[in-house]
Design a protein around this motif. Structure first.
Motif: not given
Length: 330
Positions: A158-161, A287-288, A290-296, A323-330
């Motif tokens: 899910r990491a973006v570049t 947070a990445l 809504a459940k704040d499961r890790g990553g920010y 919202p414009t960052i690719p969806d795999r970050t959310v």
């Protein structure tokens, strides 16, 4: 130099050109002076219009002179020519009449050409297509499709570049969000880094956009640290003015700190100066999910002068950029 070139033009090209230029500039300057209430500009526009009126009068006199018949006295005093001389001179006169340029044609052609050029210069900026909302975008992100990513990115699908973050951050309205709408970006960058002290196992891409007043940095850390845990760590750190809140339905925290200043000596074989404290910065961590499961995601703003925008600017940037960052970050 320009005046010399203008004087080289034929009369029936030069004068219509001067009339066209004088009238266009005169009317335009007078309009701007009336709109802005500038009397100095109005005086300059009036000078252009007076100059144009003088040129019009000159052309009118030249046209009347061309249409006027030859004086009768000159015809009467002329000696009668022999029939043979008249026969020889007649073809020459006819050829000269044929070669005489058409003054009206030259004038119309000159006016048409320079009217087209004037219209293109006047209307060009308004007719060119634009793909943004009117805010200038001076620099663009460099593509790094061929760049090999660290292993942490392959282990984190899910990491973006850094380039993707740069495209998301380098918005045409970013300067307006910062409260400096007249500025344009002077430098942009995006890097696909890994988080420090993780032995290259945690992906941490970042992007940065620099303006004359502010610099904005966005980074995403793909670890297991939640915002709640991050806030607890801040209680033991040097961060000040900490404020928790919610952004786009996700836990977030605002905190103040300082950037780091590193001096590198490129000459004399020295190792450079020590790491020093840089100007103050304001950071919004979101947070990445809504459940704040890790990553920010960190959005940091600073300036060399030490001034910082209101927290509302950081919130506006987050609401536009995240919202414009690719969806795999959310």
């Amino acid at each position: 130099m320009l005046g010399f070139l203008v004087r080289l033009l034929p009369f029936w090209v030069r004068e219509p050109l001067l009339i066209l230029v004088g009238s266009v500039f005169g009317v335009r300057i007078m309009y701007l002076a009336h709109r802005d209430g500038e009397w100095v500009a109005a005086a300059i526009g009036l000078v252009f219009l007076v100059f144009t009126a003088v040129r019009v009068h000159t052309v009118a006199r030249a046209l009347r002179a061309r249409r006027a018949p030859a004086p009768a006295a000159e015809v009467a005093l002329a000696a009668p020519a022999a029939p043979a001389a008249i026969a020889q001179a007649a073809p020459a006169v006819a050829v000269a009449a044929e070669k005489e340029p058409n003054a009206w044609g030259q004038a119309v052609a000159a006016v048409a050409v320079f009217a087209a050029l004037g219209a293109a210069l006047w209307l060009g900026p308004h007719l060119l297509p634009s793909d943004d909302d009117g805010a200038p975008r001076a620099v663009s992100c460099a593509g790094g499709e061929d760049e090999e990513l660290p292993g942490a990115y392959r282990k984190t699908p899910r990491a973006v570049t850094g380039d993707e973050l740069c495209d998301a951050l380098n918005r045409p309205d970013l300067a307006q969000l910062l409260g400096t709408p007249a500025e344009t970006a002077t430098a942009v960058s995006g890097t696909s880094n890994t988080a420090p002290l993780t032995d290259g196992k945690v992906a941490q891409p970042e992007a940065e956009v620099q303006f004359d007043t502010y610099t904005v940095n966005v980074s995403v850390t793909y670890n297991e640290l939640s915002i709640a845990q991050y806030v607890k760590l801040m209680e033991y750190g040097e961060e000040t003015d900490v404020r928790t809140l919610s952004v786009l339905g996700r836990p977030a925290v605002l905190a103040s700190g300082h950037t780091m200043k590193i001096e590198i000596n490129l000459g004399g074989g020295g190792s450079g100066g020590p790491v020093e404290q840089g100007p103050p910065a304001r950071t919004l961590s979101v947070a990445l999910d809504a459940k704040d499961r890790g990553g920010y995601c960190d959005i940091t703003v600073w300036s060399t002068s030490g001034a910082l925008p209101d927290d509302s600017a950081l919130l506006d940037i987050a609401e536009k950029v995240l919202p414009t960052i690719p969806d795999r970050t959310v």
